[in-house]
Design a protein around this motif. Structure first.
Motif, PDB file in Angstrom:
ATOM      1  N   GLY A   1       0.782  -1.231   0.000  1.00 58.68           N
ATOM      2  CA  GLY A   1       0.000   0.000   0.000  1.00 58.68           C
ATOM      3  C   GLY A   1       0.814   1.281   0.000  1.00 58.68           C
ATOM      4  N   TYR A   2       2.024   1.243   0.560  1.00 56.50           N
ATOM      5  CA  TYR A   2       2.827   2.459   0.691  1.00 56.50           C
ATOM      6  C   TYR A   2       3.850   2.581  -0.442  1.00 56.50           C
ATOM      7  CZ  TYR A   2       5.884  -1.159   2.243  1.00 56.50           C
ATOM      8  OH  TYR A   2       6.580  -2.327   2.268  1.00 56.50           O
ATOM      9  N   CYS A   3       3.877   1.623  -1.372  1.00 60.59           N
ATOM     10  CA  CYS A   3       4.987   1.523  -2.334  1.00 60.59           C
ATOM     11  C   CYS A   3       4.700   2.330  -3.605  1.00 60.59           C
ATOM     12  CB  CYS A   3       5.225   0.064  -2.682  1.00 60.59           C
ATOM     13  SG  CYS A   3       6.561  -0.187  -3.870  1.00 60.59           S
ATOM     14  N   THR A   4       5.688   3.107  -4.026  1.00 63.35           N
ATOM     15  CA  THR A   4       5.497   3.958  -5.206  1.00 63.35           C
ATOM     16  C   THR A   4       6.045   3.321  -6.485  1.00 63.35           C
ATOM     17  OG1 THR A   4       7.605   4.998  -4.717  1.00 63.35           O
ATOM     18  CG2 THR A   4       5.654   6.145  -3.947  1.00 63.35           C
TER      19      THR A   4
ATOM     20  N   THR B   1       5.509   7.678   5.832  1.00 64.82           N
ATOM     21  CA  THR B   1       5.420   8.864   4.967  1.00 64.82           C
ATOM     22  C   THR B   1       4.620   8.486   3.727  1.00 64.82           C
ATOM     23  OG1 THR B   1       7.651   9.458   5.668  1.00 64.82           O
ATOM     24  CG2 THR B   1       6.768  10.633   3.775  1.00 64.82           C
ATOM     25  N   PRO B   2       3.423   9.015   3.567  1.00 66.44           N
ATOM     26  CA  PRO B   2       2.677   8.676   2.352  1.00 66.44           C
ATOM     27  C   PRO B   2       3.235   9.433   1.157  1.00 66.44           C
ATOM     28  CG  PRO B   2       1.364  10.101   3.787  1.00 66.44           C
ATOM     29  CD  PRO B   2       2.711   9.966   4.434  1.00 66.44           C
ATOM     30  N   TYR B   3       3.671   8.696   0.155  1.00 62.09           N
ATOM     31  CA  TYR B   3       4.236   9.323  -1.044  1.00 62.09           C
ATOM     32  C   TYR B   3       3.207   9.361  -2.160  1.00 62.09           C
ATOM     33  CZ  TYR B   3       9.005   9.686   0.601  1.00 62.09           C
ATOM     34  OH  TYR B   3      10.126  10.062   1.286  1.00 62.09           O
ATOM     35  N   PRO B   4       3.198  10.437  -2.934  1.00 60.86           N
ATOM     36  CA  PRO B   4       2.308  10.483  -4.096  1.00 60.86           C
ATOM     37  C   PRO B   4       2.594   9.271  -4.983  1.00 60.86           C
ATOM     38  CG  PRO B   4       3.509  12.551  -3.841  1.00 60.86           C
ATOM     39  CD  PRO B   4       4.070  11.619  -2.837  1.00 60.86           C
TER      40      PRO B   4
ATOM     41  N   ILE C   1      -1.878   3.948  -0.945  1.00 60.53           N
ATOM     42  CA  ILE C   1      -2.470   4.457   0.297  1.00 60.53           C
ATOM     43  C   ILE C   1      -2.737   5.960   0.245  1.00 60.53           C
ATOM     44  CG2 ILE C   1      -0.262   4.942   1.428  1.00 60.53           C
ATOM     45  CD1 ILE C   1      -3.333   3.453   3.190  1.00 60.53           C
ATOM     46  N   MET C   2      -2.241   6.644  -0.773  1.00 52.47           N
ATOM     47  CA  MET C   2      -2.311   8.110  -0.800  1.00 52.47           C
ATOM     48  C   MET C   2      -3.763   8.608  -0.689  1.00 52.47           C
ATOM     49  SD  MET C   2       0.065  10.288  -0.720  1.00 52.47           S
ATOM     50  CE  MET C   2      -0.075  12.023  -0.409  1.00 52.47           C
TER      51      MET C   2
END
Ligand code: B12
Ligand code: SF4
Length: 416
Positions: free
Chosen positions: A204-207, A378-381, A385-386
Protein backbone atom coordinates in the motif's frame (compact mmCIF):
# COMPACT_ATOMS: atom_id res chain seq x y z
CA UNK A 1 25.03 28.64 -32.76
CA UNK A 2 26.65 28.08 -36.15
CA UNK A 3 26.48 24.93 -38.23
CA UNK A 4 30.25 24.41 -37.94
CA UNK A 5 30.24 24.42 -34.10
CA UNK A 6 27.10 22.60 -33.04
CA UNK A 7 26.26 22.44 -29.34
CA UNK A 8 26.50 18.78 -28.43
CA UNK A 9 26.89 18.91 -24.65
CA UNK A 10 24.32 17.89 -22.06
CA UNK A 11 24.92 18.86 -18.43
CA UNK A 12 23.42 16.78 -15.62
CA UNK A 13 23.08 18.07 -12.10
CA UNK A 14 22.56 15.56 -9.27
CA UNK A 15 21.50 17.28 -6.03
CA UNK A 16 22.69 16.05 -2.61
CA UNK A 17 20.45 13.43 -1.05
CA UNK A 18 21.54 14.16 2.55
CA UNK A 19 23.00 10.72 3.12
CA UNK A 20 26.46 9.32 3.77
CA UNK A 21 25.83 6.65 1.11
CA UNK A 22 27.72 8.48 -1.60
CA UNK A 23 28.12 6.79 -4.94
CA UNK A 24 27.47 7.48 -8.59
CA UNK A 25 23.82 8.26 -9.45
CA UNK A 26 22.75 5.21 -11.41
CA UNK A 27 19.72 6.86 -13.03
CA UNK A 28 21.95 9.54 -14.57
CA UNK A 29 24.49 6.95 -15.77
CA UNK A 30 21.61 5.03 -17.39
CA UNK A 31 20.19 8.05 -19.21
CA UNK A 32 23.68 9.11 -20.36
CA UNK A 33 24.52 6.02 -22.44
CA UNK A 34 22.18 6.55 -25.41
CA UNK A 35 23.29 10.17 -25.64
CA UNK A 36 26.97 9.21 -25.60
CA UNK A 37 26.27 6.58 -28.27
CA UNK A 38 24.57 9.24 -30.37
CA UNK A 39 27.66 11.48 -30.18
CA UNK A 40 26.65 13.92 -27.42
CA UNK A 41 29.05 14.91 -24.66
CA UNK A 42 27.76 14.41 -21.14
CA UNK A 43 28.98 16.28 -18.07
CA UNK A 44 27.70 15.17 -14.65
CA UNK A 45 27.92 17.49 -11.65
CA UNK A 46 27.06 15.64 -8.47
CA UNK A 47 26.76 18.12 -5.62
CA UNK A 48 27.91 15.51 -3.08
CA UNK A 49 31.41 15.35 -4.57
CA UNK A 50 31.73 18.76 -6.25
CA UNK A 51 32.95 21.74 -4.22
CA UNK A 52 31.23 24.96 -5.36
CA UNK A 53 28.83 22.86 -7.41
CA UNK A 54 26.64 25.82 -8.32
CA UNK A 55 29.54 27.76 -9.85
CA UNK A 56 30.84 24.64 -11.59
CA UNK A 57 27.41 23.97 -13.10
CA UNK A 58 27.08 27.52 -14.37
CA UNK A 59 30.58 27.36 -15.92
CA UNK A 60 29.58 24.29 -17.96
CA UNK A 61 26.46 25.84 -19.43
CA UNK A 62 27.50 28.40 -22.09
CA UNK A 63 28.16 25.64 -24.65
CA UNK A 64 25.45 23.22 -23.42
CA UNK A 65 22.21 22.18 -25.07
CA UNK A 66 20.31 21.92 -21.79
CA UNK A 67 20.55 21.30 -18.06
CA UNK A 68 19.05 18.01 -16.83
CA UNK A 69 18.38 17.28 -13.14
CA UNK A 70 17.57 13.94 -11.47
CA UNK A 71 15.72 13.94 -8.17
CA UNK A 72 13.57 12.02 -5.70
CA UNK A 73 10.97 13.56 -3.39
CA UNK A 74 12.52 15.25 -0.35
CA UNK A 75 15.61 17.35 0.35
CA UNK A 76 17.03 16.97 -3.19
CA UNK A 77 14.40 19.50 -4.22
CA UNK A 78 16.17 22.27 -2.30
CA UNK A 79 19.29 22.33 -4.49
CA UNK A 80 17.19 21.61 -7.59
CA UNK A 81 15.23 24.82 -7.04
CA UNK A 82 18.32 26.86 -6.12
CA UNK A 83 20.27 25.81 -9.22
CA UNK A 84 17.24 25.85 -11.49
CA UNK A 85 16.31 29.45 -10.60
CA UNK A 86 19.89 30.70 -10.85
CA UNK A 87 20.41 29.04 -14.24
CA UNK A 88 17.14 30.45 -15.55
CA UNK A 89 18.22 33.91 -14.43
CA UNK A 90 21.63 33.62 -16.15
CA UNK A 91 20.56 31.62 -19.24
CA UNK A 92 16.84 32.29 -19.83
CA UNK A 93 16.89 30.40 -23.16
CA UNK A 94 18.56 27.23 -21.85
CA UNK A 95 16.01 24.40 -21.42
CA UNK A 96 15.90 22.81 -17.94
CA UNK A 97 14.63 19.22 -17.88
CA UNK A 98 13.75 17.30 -14.73
CA UNK A 99 13.57 13.49 -14.50
CA UNK A 100 13.55 10.71 -11.91
CA UNK A 101 11.10 9.71 -9.20
CA UNK A 102 9.69 13.06 -8.10
CA UNK A 103 8.94 14.41 -11.60
CA UNK A 104 7.58 10.98 -12.57
CA UNK A 105 5.14 10.78 -9.66
CA UNK A 106 4.13 14.45 -9.57
CA UNK A 107 4.65 15.63 -13.16
CA UNK A 108 2.01 18.41 -13.24
CA UNK A 109 3.21 20.19 -10.13
CA UNK A 110 6.88 19.79 -11.09
CA UNK A 111 6.36 21.23 -14.55
CA UNK A 112 4.38 24.10 -13.06
CA UNK A 113 7.54 25.33 -11.28
CA UNK A 114 8.72 28.54 -12.93
CA UNK A 115 12.22 27.34 -13.89
CA UNK A 116 11.22 23.94 -15.36
CA UNK A 117 10.83 23.62 -19.13
CA UNK A 118 10.18 19.88 -19.44
CA UNK A 119 9.76 16.74 -17.33
CA UNK A 120 10.47 13.14 -18.27
CA UNK A 121 8.13 10.58 -16.74
CA UNK A 122 9.48 7.07 -16.04
CA UNK A 123 12.41 5.44 -17.85
CA UNK A 124 14.65 8.15 -19.24
CA UNK A 125 17.00 6.44 -21.72
CA UNK A 126 14.96 6.81 -24.91
CA UNK A 127 12.95 9.87 -23.85
CA UNK A 128 15.95 12.03 -22.97
CA UNK A 129 17.76 11.22 -26.22
CA UNK A 130 14.71 12.29 -28.17
CA UNK A 131 14.37 15.46 -26.10
CA UNK A 132 18.00 16.39 -26.68
CA UNK A 133 17.73 15.74 -30.42
CA UNK A 134 14.68 17.99 -30.61
CA UNK A 135 16.42 20.73 -28.62
CA UNK A 136 19.47 20.52 -30.88
CA UNK A 137 17.23 20.78 -33.97
CA UNK A 138 15.31 23.64 -32.28
CA UNK A 139 12.10 21.66 -32.58
CA UNK A 140 9.14 21.43 -30.24
CA UNK A 141 8.84 18.48 -27.81
CA UNK A 142 5.38 17.81 -29.19
CA UNK A 143 4.63 14.10 -29.40
CA UNK A 144 7.75 12.78 -27.59
CA UNK A 145 6.29 9.96 -25.47
CA UNK A 146 6.81 10.22 -21.71
CA UNK A 147 7.50 13.96 -21.81
CA UNK A 148 5.65 17.00 -20.49
CA UNK A 149 6.75 20.44 -21.66
CA UNK A 150 6.02 24.13 -21.63
CA UNK A 151 5.58 26.09 -24.82
CA UNK A 152 4.61 29.76 -24.79
CA UNK A 153 3.74 29.32 -21.11
CA UNK A 154 1.30 26.48 -21.90
CA UNK A 155 1.80 23.06 -20.29
CA UNK A 156 1.33 19.99 -22.51
CA UNK A 157 1.71 16.32 -21.62
CA UNK A 158 2.45 13.83 -24.39
CA UNK A 159 1.19 10.24 -24.00
CA UNK A 160 3.15 8.00 -21.62
CA UNK A 161 6.05 5.93 -22.93
CA UNK A 162 5.70 2.15 -22.76
CA UNK A 163 8.05 0.47 -20.28
CA UNK A 164 10.98 -1.36 -21.78
CA UNK A 165 12.43 -4.50 -20.21
CA UNK A 166 15.84 -4.12 -18.61
CA UNK A 167 17.37 -6.65 -21.01
CA UNK A 168 16.77 -4.20 -23.89
CA UNK A 169 18.52 -1.33 -22.16
CA UNK A 170 22.12 -0.40 -22.95
CA UNK A 171 24.80 -0.77 -20.26
CA UNK A 172 25.07 2.15 -17.86
CA UNK A 173 27.88 4.67 -18.36
CA UNK A 174 29.85 3.84 -15.21
CA UNK A 175 32.98 5.28 -16.80
CA UNK A 176 31.55 8.79 -16.24
CA UNK A 177 31.68 8.28 -12.47
CA UNK A 178 34.57 9.48 -10.31
CA UNK A 179 34.73 6.59 -7.82
CA UNK A 180 37.79 8.08 -6.10
CA UNK A 181 35.78 11.17 -5.19
CA UNK A 182 32.87 9.09 -3.85
CA UNK A 183 35.27 7.03 -1.78
CA UNK A 184 36.75 10.20 -0.27
CA UNK A 185 33.26 11.30 0.84
CA UNK A 186 31.92 8.05 2.28
CA UNK A 187 35.03 6.02 3.05
CA UNK A 188 33.93 3.06 0.95
CA UNK A 189 34.38 2.19 -2.67
CA UNK A 190 31.06 0.90 -3.89
CA UNK A 191 28.52 1.15 -6.68
CA UNK A 192 24.90 0.38 -7.41
CA UNK A 193 23.77 -2.14 -9.99
CA UNK A 194 20.35 -3.11 -11.37
CA UNK A 195 19.72 -6.76 -12.27
CA UNK A 196 15.91 -6.64 -12.45
CA UNK A 197 13.08 -4.12 -12.61
CA UNK A 198 9.74 -3.92 -10.78
CA UNK A 199 8.10 -6.16 -8.19
CA UNK A 200 5.02 -8.35 -8.59
CA UNK A 201 3.50 -7.28 -5.23
CA UNK A 202 1.63 -4.07 -4.52
CA UNK A 203 2.24 -2.91 -0.97
CA UNK A 204 0.00 0.00 0.00
CA UNK A 205 2.83 2.46 0.69
CA UNK A 206 4.99 1.52 -2.33
CA UNK A 207 5.50 3.96 -5.21
CA UNK A 208 7.43 1.64 -7.51
CA UNK A 209 4.41 0.88 -9.69
CA UNK A 210 4.38 4.53 -10.79
CA UNK A 211 7.76 4.24 -12.54
CA UNK A 212 8.33 0.54 -13.29
CA UNK A 213 4.87 -1.07 -13.23
CA UNK A 214 4.32 -4.48 -11.64
CA UNK A 215 5.74 -6.75 -14.33
CA UNK A 216 9.01 -8.09 -12.95
CA UNK A 217 11.69 -8.47 -15.62
CA UNK A 218 15.34 -9.31 -15.27
CA UNK A 219 18.73 -9.77 -16.86
CA UNK A 220 19.95 -13.29 -17.54
CA UNK A 221 22.33 -14.73 -14.91
CA UNK A 222 25.29 -14.78 -17.29
CA UNK A 223 24.92 -11.06 -18.00
CA UNK A 224 24.64 -10.22 -14.30
CA UNK A 225 27.72 -12.27 -13.38
CA UNK A 226 29.72 -10.87 -16.26
CA UNK A 227 28.80 -7.22 -15.65
CA UNK A 228 29.18 -7.28 -11.87
CA UNK A 229 32.59 -8.95 -11.90
CA UNK A 230 33.72 -6.61 -14.64
CA UNK A 231 32.60 -3.56 -12.65
CA UNK A 232 34.32 -4.75 -9.50
CA UNK A 233 37.59 -5.39 -11.31
CA UNK A 234 37.46 -2.26 -13.43
CA UNK A 235 36.77 0.18 -10.58
CA UNK A 236 38.31 -1.81 -7.74
CA UNK A 237 35.03 -1.89 -5.80
CA UNK A 238 34.54 -3.57 -2.44
CA UNK A 239 30.74 -3.63 -2.51
CA UNK A 240 27.89 -3.66 -4.99
CA UNK A 241 24.40 -2.70 -3.84
CA UNK A 242 21.96 -4.42 -6.18
CA UNK A 243 19.07 -1.96 -6.02
CA UNK A 244 16.39 -4.24 -7.54
CA UNK A 245 12.99 -3.93 -5.88
CA UNK A 246 12.84 -7.69 -5.25
CA UNK A 247 15.95 -9.64 -6.30
CA UNK A 248 14.61 -13.09 -5.47
CA UNK A 249 11.48 -13.25 -7.63
CA UNK A 250 13.15 -15.88 -9.86
CA UNK A 251 14.81 -18.34 -7.54
CA UNK A 252 16.68 -20.28 -10.24
CA UNK A 253 18.12 -17.08 -11.64
CA UNK A 254 19.42 -16.04 -8.21
CA UNK A 255 21.05 -19.44 -7.70
CA UNK A 256 22.55 -19.40 -11.17
CA UNK A 257 24.03 -15.89 -10.58
CA UNK A 258 25.61 -17.20 -7.38
CA UNK A 259 27.08 -20.27 -9.10
CA UNK A 260 28.65 -18.09 -11.77
CA UNK A 261 30.09 -15.62 -9.26
CA UNK A 262 31.66 -18.45 -7.27
CA UNK A 263 33.20 -19.85 -10.47
CA UNK A 264 34.49 -16.40 -11.48
CA UNK A 265 36.63 -16.22 -8.32
CA UNK A 266 36.22 -12.42 -8.25
CA UNK A 267 35.71 -11.61 -4.57
CA UNK A 268 33.38 -8.80 -3.50
CA UNK A 269 30.50 -8.23 -1.12
CA UNK A 270 27.06 -7.52 -2.50
CA UNK A 271 23.69 -6.86 -0.97
CA UNK A 272 20.14 -7.12 -2.27
CA UNK A 273 16.57 -6.12 -1.42
CA UNK A 274 14.00 -8.93 -1.28
CA UNK A 275 10.76 -9.85 0.43
CA UNK A 276 10.90 -12.21 3.43
CA UNK A 277 8.61 -14.83 1.84
CA UNK A 278 11.04 -15.21 -1.07
CA UNK A 279 14.03 -15.49 1.26
CA UNK A 280 12.23 -18.32 3.10
CA UNK A 281 11.65 -20.15 -0.18
CA UNK A 282 15.41 -20.71 -0.53
CA UNK A 283 16.99 -23.80 0.98
CA UNK A 284 19.86 -23.55 3.46
CA UNK A 285 22.16 -24.93 0.79
CA UNK A 286 21.10 -22.24 -1.72
CA UNK A 287 21.62 -19.50 0.86
CA UNK A 288 25.07 -20.84 1.70
CA UNK A 289 25.90 -20.76 -2.01
CA UNK A 290 24.75 -17.12 -2.21
CA UNK A 291 26.95 -16.34 0.79
CA UNK A 292 29.95 -18.02 -0.86
CA UNK A 293 29.26 -15.84 -3.91
CA UNK A 294 29.63 -12.75 -1.70
CA UNK A 295 26.03 -11.95 -0.69
CA UNK A 296 26.50 -10.20 2.65
CA UNK A 297 23.12 -8.61 3.43
CA UNK A 298 19.47 -8.90 2.46
CA UNK A 299 17.30 -5.82 3.13
CA UNK A 300 13.67 -6.72 3.65
CA UNK A 301 10.49 -4.80 4.23
CA UNK A 302 9.14 -6.49 7.38
CA UNK A 303 7.21 -3.25 7.88
CA UNK A 304 5.11 -4.38 10.84
CA UNK A 305 5.01 -6.99 13.58
CA UNK A 306 1.22 -7.04 13.41
CA UNK A 307 -0.62 -9.28 10.92
CA UNK A 308 -3.50 -6.76 11.10
CA UNK A 309 -1.26 -3.94 9.81
CA UNK A 310 0.36 -6.22 7.22
CA UNK A 311 -3.14 -6.82 5.89
CA UNK A 312 -3.85 -3.08 5.82
CA UNK A 313 -0.60 -2.67 3.87
CA UNK A 314 -1.72 -5.27 1.32
CA UNK A 315 1.13 -7.49 2.46
CA UNK A 316 -0.77 -10.74 2.87
CA UNK A 317 2.05 -12.46 0.97
CA UNK A 318 4.12 -12.07 4.16
CA UNK A 319 3.46 -13.74 7.55
CA UNK A 320 5.25 -13.32 10.88
CA UNK A 321 6.73 -16.78 10.26
CA UNK A 322 8.38 -15.41 7.11
CA UNK A 323 10.04 -12.60 9.07
CA UNK A 324 11.33 -14.88 11.83
CA UNK A 325 12.18 -17.57 9.27
CA UNK A 326 14.22 -15.22 7.09
CA UNK A 327 16.20 -14.02 10.14
CA UNK A 328 16.93 -17.63 11.12
CA UNK A 329 17.85 -18.80 7.62
CA UNK A 330 20.00 -15.80 6.68
CA UNK A 331 21.84 -15.91 10.01
CA UNK A 332 22.54 -19.64 9.59
CA UNK A 333 24.01 -18.92 6.15
CA UNK A 334 26.18 -16.06 7.48
CA UNK A 335 24.21 -13.33 5.68
CA UNK A 336 23.09 -10.26 7.65
CA UNK A 337 19.29 -9.89 7.82
CA UNK A 338 18.21 -6.25 7.62
CA UNK A 339 14.62 -5.08 8.07
CA UNK A 340 12.59 -1.94 7.63
CA UNK A 341 9.74 -1.23 10.02
CA UNK A 342 7.06 1.40 9.48
CA UNK A 343 5.29 3.03 12.43
CA UNK A 344 2.14 5.10 12.10
CA UNK A 345 0.47 3.45 9.10
CA UNK A 346 -3.23 4.43 8.86
CA UNK A 347 -5.26 1.98 10.96
CA UNK A 348 -2.32 0.94 13.18
CA UNK A 349 -3.32 0.71 16.87
CA UNK A 350 -1.27 0.99 20.05
CA UNK A 351 -1.35 -2.82 20.30
CA UNK A 352 -0.09 -3.19 16.72
CA UNK A 353 2.75 -0.81 17.49
CA UNK A 354 3.76 -2.88 20.53
CA UNK A 355 3.77 -5.99 18.34
CA UNK A 356 6.23 -4.27 15.99
CA UNK A 357 8.49 -3.35 18.91
CA UNK A 358 8.30 -6.94 20.21
CA UNK A 359 9.18 -8.33 16.80
CA UNK A 360 12.23 -6.09 16.64
CA UNK A 361 13.33 -6.95 20.20
CA UNK A 362 12.80 -10.70 19.70
CA UNK A 363 14.75 -10.83 16.46
CA UNK A 364 17.61 -8.66 17.73
CA UNK A 365 17.93 -10.79 20.90
CA UNK A 366 17.97 -14.05 18.97
CA UNK A 367 20.04 -12.85 16.02
CA UNK A 368 22.49 -10.18 17.19
CA UNK A 369 23.72 -9.45 13.64
CA UNK A 370 20.20 -8.55 12.47
CA UNK A 371 19.49 -4.86 11.97
CA UNK A 372 16.30 -2.81 11.91
CA UNK A 373 15.62 0.56 10.30
CA UNK A 374 12.57 2.23 11.73
CA UNK A 375 10.57 4.84 9.84
CA UNK A 376 7.59 6.99 10.64
CA UNK A 377 5.15 6.36 7.82
CA UNK A 378 5.42 8.86 4.97
CA UNK A 379 2.68 8.68 2.35
CA UNK A 380 4.24 9.32 -1.04
CA UNK A 381 2.31 10.48 -4.10
CA UNK A 382 1.75 7.56 -6.42
CA UNK A 383 1.34 4.99 -3.64
CA UNK A 384 -1.99 3.14 -3.29
CA UNK A 385 -2.47 4.46 0.30
CA UNK A 386 -2.31 8.11 -0.80
CA UNK A 387 -6.09 8.34 -1.36
CA UNK A 388 -6.74 7.09 2.17
CA UNK A 389 -4.16 9.51 3.57
CA UNK A 390 -6.09 12.36 1.90
CA UNK A 391 -9.37 11.12 3.39
CA UNK A 392 -7.68 11.15 6.80
CA UNK A 393 -6.70 14.77 6.33
CA UNK A 394 -3.02 14.71 5.36
CA UNK A 395 -1.85 18.09 4.19
CA UNK A 396 0.50 17.81 1.23
CA UNK A 397 2.63 20.57 -0.25
CA UNK A 398 0.97 22.60 -3.00
CA UNK A 399 4.21 23.57 -4.76
CA UNK A 400 7.35 21.76 -5.78
CA UNK A 401 9.45 23.59 -3.14
CA UNK A 402 7.13 22.39 -0.39
CA UNK A 403 8.16 18.77 -1.01
CA UNK A 404 11.74 19.53 0.02
CA UNK A 405 10.65 19.25 3.66
CA UNK A 406 8.43 16.24 3.05
CA UNK A 407 10.98 13.91 4.53
CA UNK A 408 10.10 11.12 6.97
CA UNK A 409 11.15 13.07 10.02
CA UNK A 410 9.13 16.20 9.17
CA UNK A 411 5.80 14.68 8.36
CA UNK A 412 2.72 15.48 10.44
CA UNK A 413 0.24 12.60 10.32
CA UNK A 414 -3.25 13.68 11.40
CA UNK A 415 -4.23 10.12 12.37
CA UNK A 416 -1.44 9.75 14.93
C1 B12 B 1 19.66 3.81 -4.32
C2 B12 B 1 18.48 4.46 -3.65
C3 B12 B 1 18.75 5.38 -2.64
C4 B12 B 1 20.16 5.79 -2.24
C5 B12 B 1 20.69 6.83 -3.26
C6 B12 B 1 22.19 6.69 -3.45
C7 B12 B 1 22.66 7.39 -4.71
N1 B12 B 1 23.90 7.69 -4.72
O1 B12 B 1 21.91 7.60 -5.65
C8 B12 B 1 19.94 6.37 -0.80
C9 B12 B 1 20.22 5.33 0.25
C10 B12 B 1 20.72 7.62 -0.46
C11 B12 B 1 18.43 6.65 -0.83
C12 B12 B 1 17.84 7.47 0.09
C13 B12 B 1 16.48 7.72 0.10
N2 B12 B 1 15.55 7.18 -0.70
CO1 B12 B 1 15.97 6.01 -2.16
N3 B12 B 1 16.17 4.70 -3.45
C14 B12 B 1 17.16 4.12 -4.03
C15 B12 B 1 16.70 3.02 -5.00
C16 B12 B 1 16.76 1.69 -4.25
C17 B12 B 1 17.46 2.91 -6.30
C18 B12 B 1 17.59 4.19 -7.12
C19 B12 B 1 18.36 3.91 -8.37
O2 B12 B 1 19.48 4.39 -8.54
N4 B12 B 1 17.82 3.09 -9.26
C20 B12 B 1 18.44 2.69 -10.51
C21 B12 B 1 18.20 3.72 -11.63
C22 B12 B 1 18.79 3.24 -12.92
O3 B12 B 1 16.82 3.85 -11.80
P1 B12 B 1 16.05 5.23 -11.56
O4 B12 B 1 16.67 6.00 -10.47
O5 B12 B 1 14.61 4.92 -11.47
O6 B12 B 1 16.33 6.03 -12.93
C23 B12 B 1 15.55 5.86 -14.09
C24 B12 B 1 14.35 6.81 -14.17
O7 B12 B 1 13.85 7.21 -12.92
C25 B12 B 1 14.81 7.95 -15.02
N5 B12 B 1 15.60 9.04 -14.45
C26 B12 B 1 16.25 9.16 -13.29
N6 B12 B 1 16.86 10.34 -13.20
C27 B12 B 1 16.62 11.02 -14.34
C28 B12 B 1 17.00 12.28 -14.79
C29 B12 B 1 16.60 12.74 -16.04
C30 B12 B 1 16.99 14.10 -16.50
C31 B12 B 1 15.80 11.90 -16.85
C32 B12 B 1 15.36 12.37 -18.16
C33 B12 B 1 15.39 10.63 -16.41
C34 B12 B 1 15.80 10.19 -15.16
O8 B12 B 1 15.64 7.28 -15.96
C35 B12 B 1 16.41 6.27 -15.27
C36 B12 B 1 16.70 5.14 -16.23
O9 B12 B 1 15.52 4.60 -16.76
C37 B12 B 1 15.21 3.47 -5.28
C38 B12 B 1 14.23 2.34 -5.59
C39 B12 B 1 14.36 1.86 -7.00
N7 B12 B 1 13.91 0.67 -7.19
O10 B12 B 1 14.79 2.51 -7.93
C40 B12 B 1 14.86 4.18 -3.99
C41 B12 B 1 13.94 5.41 -4.01
C42 B12 B 1 14.36 6.29 -5.16
N8 B12 B 1 14.22 6.09 -2.75
C43 B12 B 1 13.15 6.55 -2.21
C44 B12 B 1 13.12 7.18 -0.94
C45 B12 B 1 11.75 7.47 -0.37
C46 B12 B 1 14.29 7.47 -0.25
C47 B12 B 1 14.43 8.12 1.13
C48 B12 B 1 13.43 9.21 1.48
C49 B12 B 1 14.39 7.00 2.15
C50 B12 B 1 14.35 7.39 3.61
N9 B12 B 1 13.35 6.86 4.29
O11 B12 B 1 15.17 8.12 4.08
C51 B12 B 1 15.86 8.67 1.05
C52 B12 B 1 15.82 10.08 0.47
C53 B12 B 1 17.12 10.60 0.10
C54 B12 B 1 17.06 12.11 0.03
N10 B12 B 1 17.66 12.74 0.98
O12 B12 B 1 16.44 12.68 -0.83
C55 B12 B 1 11.94 6.35 -3.07
C56 B12 B 1 11.59 7.64 -3.84
C57 B12 B 1 10.12 7.93 -3.91
C58 B12 B 1 9.90 9.32 -4.43
N11 B12 B 1 8.67 9.73 -4.44
O13 B12 B 1 10.75 10.04 -4.85
C59 B12 B 1 12.38 5.15 -3.94
C60 B12 B 1 11.71 5.07 -5.29
C61 B12 B 1 12.10 3.87 -3.10
C62 B12 B 1 10.65 3.65 -2.87
N12 B12 B 1 9.95 2.91 -3.66
O14 B12 B 1 10.10 4.15 -1.93
N13 B12 B 1 17.83 6.00 -1.84
S1 SF4 C 1 7.64 -5.97 -1.78
FE1 SF4 C 1 8.81 -4.02 -1.78
S2 SF4 C 1 8.99 -3.41 -3.91
FE2 SF4 C 1 7.42 -5.02 -3.81
S3 SF4 C 1 5.49 -3.89 -3.68
FE3 SF4 C 1 6.14 -4.34 -1.58
S4 SF4 C 1 7.34 -2.54 -0.94
FE4 SF4 C 1 7.13 -2.42 -3.19
Amino acid sequence: MTKSSPKKKVVFFFPAFSSQEATAPLGVLAVSTPMLNAGYKVKIIDSTITPQFQRRTVLELPDALCLAISLVTGPMIRETVEIGREVKRLFPQLPIILGGWHPSLLPDQTLAADFVDAVVIGQGEDAMLEVVRRIEARESLKGVPGVGYKEGGRITFNPRRALRPLSEMPPKAYHLADFDAYERVCGRRWAMYTSSLACPYNCGYCTNDGVYGRKWNALAPEQVAEETTDLVKRYNLELLWIVDDNFLVDRERAVSIAERLVRSEVKFDWSVQASTNLVCRLTDEELRLLRRAGLSQVSQGADSGSPHVMHLMNKDFQTLEHIYGSAEKLTRAGIRPSYNLIFGYPGETETDRRESVSLMMNICRRYPRAEFWTNIFTPYPGSPIMERAFELGIDVPKTMEGWADFFPRYTVLPWL
